[in-house]
Design a protein around this motif. Structure first.
Motif, short mmCIF file in Angstrom:
data_model
loop_
_atom_site.label_atom_id
_atom_site.label_comp_id
_atom_site.label_asym_id
_atom_site.label_seq_id
_atom_site.Cartn_x
_atom_site.Cartn_y
_atom_site.Cartn_z
N UNK A 3 0.84 -1.20 0.00
CA UNK A 3 0.00 0.00 0.00
C UNK A 3 0.87 1.25 0.00
N UNK A 4 1.92 1.24 0.78
CA UNK A 4 2.83 2.39 0.84
C UNK A 4 3.51 2.61 -0.51
N UNK A 5 3.93 1.53 -1.15
CA UNK A 5 4.55 1.63 -2.47
C UNK A 5 3.58 2.23 -3.48
N UNK A 6 2.34 1.80 -3.41
CA UNK A 6 1.32 2.32 -4.31
C UNK A 6 1.10 3.82 -4.09
N UNK A 7 1.06 4.23 -2.83
CA UNK A 7 0.88 5.65 -2.52
C UNK A 7 2.07 6.47 -3.01
N UNK A 8 3.27 5.94 -2.87
CA UNK A 8 4.45 6.65 -3.36
C UNK A 8 4.43 6.78 -4.87
N UNK A 10 1.74 6.92 -6.74
CA UNK A 10 0.71 7.91 -7.05
C UNK A 10 1.24 9.31 -6.80
N UNK A 11 1.97 9.50 -5.70
CA UNK A 11 2.55 10.81 -5.40
C UNK A 11 3.54 11.21 -6.47
N UNK A 12 4.39 10.29 -6.89
CA UNK A 12 5.36 10.60 -7.96
C UNK A 12 4.64 11.00 -9.24
N UNK A 40 -5.21 11.35 -2.38
CA UNK A 40 -4.42 10.13 -2.53
C UNK A 40 -4.90 9.07 -1.56
N UNK A 41 -5.23 9.45 -0.35
CA UNK A 41 -5.75 8.48 0.62
C UNK A 41 -7.07 7.89 0.14
N UNK A 42 -7.88 8.70 -0.50
CA UNK A 42 -9.18 8.24 -0.99
C UNK A 42 -9.03 7.24 -2.14
#
Length: 44
Positions: A3-8, A10-12, A40-42
């Motif tokens: 999940x953290x990798x996915x959020x990173x 998306x942020x990139x 991003x959390x959503x």
């Protein structure tokens, strides 16, 4: 961890998109990091 990798990722993506827009002179009014983080959390 995934999940953290996915959020990173998306942020990139959003940062790259913003950099492209900024280089063209396209800016977003009323931008806030809190709004971006909430969006991003959503997504997850």
């Amino acid at each position: 961890m995934e999940e953290r990798k996915s959020k990173l990722e998306a942020l990139r993506y959003h940062l790259a998109e913003g950099a492209t827009q900024a280089s063209k002179g396209d800016f977003v009014d009323n931008f806030s990091m809190d709004s971006l983080i909430n969006a991003l959390d959503a997504e997850s």
